[in-house]
Design a protein around this motif. Structure first.
Motif, PDB file in Angstrom:
ATOM      1  N   PHE A 326       0.866  -1.145   0.096  1.00 56.47           N
ATOM      2  CA  PHE A 326      -0.187  -0.002   0.053  1.00 56.47           C
ATOM      3  C   PHE A 326       0.720   1.386  -0.059  1.00 56.47           C
ATOM      4  O   PHE A 326       1.040   1.810   1.005  1.00 56.47           O
ATOM      5  N   PRO A 327       1.432   1.737  -0.951  1.00 56.09           N
ATOM      6  CA  PRO A 327       2.407   2.886  -1.180  1.00 56.09           C
ATOM      7  C   PRO A 327       1.490   3.978  -0.561  1.00 56.09           C
ATOM      8  O   PRO A 327       2.245   4.878  -0.259  1.00 56.09           O
ATOM      9  N   GLN A 328       0.239   4.061  -0.696  1.00 55.08           N
ATOM     10  CA  GLN A 328      -0.352   5.345  -0.144  1.00 55.08           C
ATOM     11  C   GLN A 328      -0.490   5.585   1.270  1.00 55.08           C
ATOM     12  O   GLN A 328      -1.112   6.297   1.676  1.00 55.08           O
ATOM     13  N   ILE A 329      -0.112   4.730   2.066  1.00 53.44           N
ATOM     14  CA  ILE A 329      -0.509   4.551   3.548  1.00 53.44           C
ATOM     15  C   ILE A 329       0.384   5.501   4.333  1.00 53.44           C
ATOM     16  O   ILE A 329      -0.311   5.987   5.219  1.00 53.44           O
ATOM     17  N   GLY A 330       1.310   6.088   3.728  1.00 58.37           N
ATOM     18  CA  GLY A 330       2.122   6.935   4.349  1.00 58.37           C
ATOM     19  C   GLY A 330       2.919   6.364   5.754  1.00 58.37           C
ATOM     20  O   GLY A 330       2.951   5.065   5.770  1.00 58.37           O
ATOM     21  N   LYS A 331       3.041   7.317   6.590  1.00 54.18           N
ATOM     22  CA  LYS A 331       3.480   6.879   8.019  1.00 54.18           C
ATOM     23  C   LYS A 331       2.687   5.972   8.907  1.00 54.18           C
ATOM     24  O   LYS A 331       1.574   6.711   8.839  1.00 54.18           O
ATOM     25  N   VAL A 332       3.094   4.896   9.272  1.00 50.86           N
ATOM     26  CA  VAL A 332       2.002   4.444  10.136  1.00 50.86           C
ATOM     27  C   VAL A 332       2.865   3.899  11.335  1.00 50.86           C
ATOM     28  O   VAL A 332       4.255   3.634  11.452  1.00 50.86           O
ATOM     29  N   ARG A 333       2.351   3.781  12.350  1.00 52.05           N
ATOM     30  CA  ARG A 333       2.573   3.248  13.764  1.00 52.05           C
ATOM     31  C   ARG A 333       1.698   2.160  14.310  1.00 52.05           C
ATOM     32  O   ARG A 333       0.390   2.068  14.168  1.00 52.05           O
ATOM     33  N   PHE A 334       2.269   1.078  14.632  1.00 54.05           N
ATOM     34  CA  PHE A 334       1.634  -0.189  15.220  1.00 54.05           C
ATOM     35  C   PHE A 334       1.196   0.295  16.802  1.00 54.05           C
ATOM     36  O   PHE A 334       2.064   0.721  17.492  1.00 54.05           O
ATOM     37  N   GLU A 335      -0.317  -0.098  16.889  1.00 52.53           N
ATOM     38  CA  GLU A 335      -0.741   0.223  18.198  1.00 52.53           C
ATOM     39  C   GLU A 335      -0.676  -1.090  19.122  1.00 52.53           C
ATOM     40  O   GLU A 335      -0.640  -0.679  20.289  1.00 52.53           O
ATOM     41  N   ALA A 336      -0.699  -2.048  18.480  1.00 54.60           N
ATOM     42  CA  ALA A 336      -0.617  -3.323  19.211  1.00 54.60           C
ATOM     43  C   ALA A 336      -0.122  -4.304  18.542  1.00 54.60           C
ATOM     44  O   ALA A 336       0.167  -4.443  17.180  1.00 54.60           O
ATOM     45  N   GLU A 337       0.616  -5.676  19.127  1.00 55.09           N
ATOM     46  CA  GLU A 337       1.313  -6.569  18.545  1.00 55.09           C
ATOM     47  C   GLU A 337       1.219  -7.997  19.459  1.00 55.09           C
ATOM     48  O   GLU A 337       1.089  -7.775  20.727  1.00 55.09           O
ATOM     49  N   TRP A 338       0.914  -9.048  18.720  1.00 52.37           N
ATOM     50  CA  TRP A 338       0.622 -10.150  19.628  1.00 52.37           C
ATOM     51  C   TRP A 338       0.948 -11.335  18.718  1.00 52.37           C
ATOM     52  O   TRP A 338       0.986 -11.374  17.271  1.00 52.37           O
ATOM     53  N   TYR A 339       1.205 -12.518  19.200  1.00 49.13           N
ATOM     54  CA  TYR A 339       1.200 -13.723  18.341  1.00 49.13           C
ATOM     55  C   TYR A 339       0.819 -14.850  19.340  1.00 49.13           C
ATOM     56  O   TYR A 339       0.729 -15.036  20.637  1.00 49.13           O
ATOM     57  N   GLY A 340       0.588 -16.122  18.570  1.00 44.34           N
ATOM     58  CA  GLY A 340       0.148 -17.384  19.188  1.00 44.34           C
ATOM     59  C   GLY A 340       0.659 -18.463  18.240  1.00 44.34           C
ATOM     60  O   GLY A 340       1.668 -18.355  17.629  1.00 44.34           O
TER      61      GLY A 340
END
Length: 427
Positions: A326-340
């Motif tokens: 998604f080149p249009q997305i611009g700067k992003v920050r992750f609010e949450a992260e998890w794994y299982g």
């Protein structure tokens, strides 16, 4: 849950509260004791209660603590394997039954959500299996032909139509499955537990099953605070099994899978990404998946564990991948992260086991827990109620066995995912 933000991530912070439960103290008697408070266990309790059969659910920690509360939230039909593989592996009778059951499984989830008004961000707009390169497109053509031969509402979309639906030109096409959708998985399993309680089931949390022993013609399931005596026991612990019949865990190879959720995207960007609210996954061997939540957060995931070196590697890869797709997305920050952990069987198909007289369970959903877990819980209830005999089941009754080279494969999957995300030439 358990003071760890990397277990359930966004789902825990956005799900409605779980229904009020408490730990088991003392000794109780019931008709069915269900071990495990995920999709299978709560669905079994709900459908047993609707048949007038008493049940008690024992959950070791909290409702949805295992795979039910950690996944992407794609409510898909079928399994990962090609439709024709089911009759090839299971035989024509069981293969046809399982394809029918799992093909209709998303509709069963949607029916429960609507009947009990479960607040779980349900979207019934289908899913897109997106092709990466010509090989991916060839695979999807096979899937389309095999599902359409069985009357399923799936169709192959062109690269142009895929780009319009996804908001990206990264894919050579996609397979649209109108049976499927997306859901907030932890909210759904909590709502499923609430529905079971409403119908008369009993649920105890913080109550791990320590042992299951014969008590005359019945079974006694012992917990730290008491015990449950029942005519039947259902083992619904799947890939997170500990304690009695831990062979359920050993029969499966753990494949780690992580998710990262962005902060809510600006409306101008949100409008260009998944405007139809489909869920997505791709055809790469180390696959990726993404979908939107109801606040415009993009949830992006792939194979890997967010621990050790993997935490930095996978997060860095995800940022590169998002900007490439998604080149249009611009700067992003992750609010949450998890794994299982996804439990993978040797043939990538679920199992029906009779561990002892009147002790049964279905496990091994291979990354398709929501819809299969729901209908398999119903199937267990039907078997206990006598509506189904062993010869009527959608799976043959098999003896559990340790997965081949399980420990080696688990190390390979985790390290291999890190290597793949370090060297991915596309991202």
């Amino acid at each position: 849950m358990q003071n760890d933000t990397k277990t359930h991530g966004l789902w825990e912070t956005t799900a409605p509260p779980a229904p009020a439960t408490k730990g088991l103290t003392g000794d109780v008697r019931t008709q069915v004791c269900i071990v495990g408070g995920g999709y299978t266990g709560n669905s079994a309790a709900l459908h047993l209660a609707k048949k007038g059969i008493e049940s008690v659910v024992l959950e070791a920690k909290e409702i949805g603590f295992g795979g039910a509360g950690r996944n992407v939230g794609l409510v898909n039909a079928g399994m990962w394997v090609m439709p024709d593989e089911l009759p090839n592996v299971l035989g024509e009778v069981h293969g046809a039954r399982l394809l029918k059951l799992l093909g209709d499984a998303p509709a069963a989830v949607f029916e429960i959500v609507e009947a009990y008004r479960i607040d779980c961000q349900l979207q019934k707009h289908g899913t897109l299996h997106c092709a990466v390169g010509q090989a991916g497109l060839d695979e999807l053509r096979q899937r389309e032909a095999q599902w359409q031969a069985r009357g399923a509402p799936v169709r192959l979309l062109s690269a142009e139509e895929t780009a319009r639906r996804v908001g990206s030109h990264a894919y050579t096409g996609s397979l649209l499955d109108l049976r499927a959708g997306t859901i907030q998985p932890l909210a759904y399993v909590r709502g499923l537990a609430g529905a079971a309680l409403k119908e008369g089931a009993v649920i105890y949390t913080g109550s791990p099953a320590l042992e299951v022993v014969a008590d005359g013609a019945r079974w006694r399931v012992r917990t730290p605070g008491g015990s449950v005596t029942a005519d039947w026991v259902v083992m619904a612990t799947d890939a997170y099994t500990q304690g009695p019949w831990e062979i359920i865990r050993r029969e499966q190879v753990h494949l780690p899978y992580f998710n990262l959720a962005t902060e809510p995207l600006p409306d101008s960007i949100r409008a260009t990404l998944l405007p139809g609210n489909e869920g997505v996954w791709d055809t790469k061997e180390v696959l990726s998946s993404f979908r939107m939540d109801n606040r415009g957060r993009l949830i992006f995931g792939s194979v890997g564990a967010l621990r050790g070196a993997g935490e930095v590697i996978h997060r860095g890869w995800a940022l590169r991948a998002l900007h490439k797709i998604f080149p249009q997305i611009g700067k992003v920050r992750f609010e949450a992260e998890w794994y299982g952990q996804i439990g993978m069987t040797d043939d990538n198909l679920p199992r029906f086991h009779a561990f002892a007289p009147n002790v049964i369970g279905i496990s091994g959903y291979n990354g398709r827990g929501i819809a299969p877990g729901t209908v398999m819980g119903r199937t267990l209830a039907e078997r206990i109620a006598g509506d189904l005999g062993d010869d009527d089941l959608p799976l043959p009754v098999t003896t559990p066995a340790d997965a081949k080279m399980r420990a080696i494969k688990e190390v390979f999957y985790e390290v291999g995912a890190q290597a793949a995300h370090l060297t991915d030439s596309r991202f």
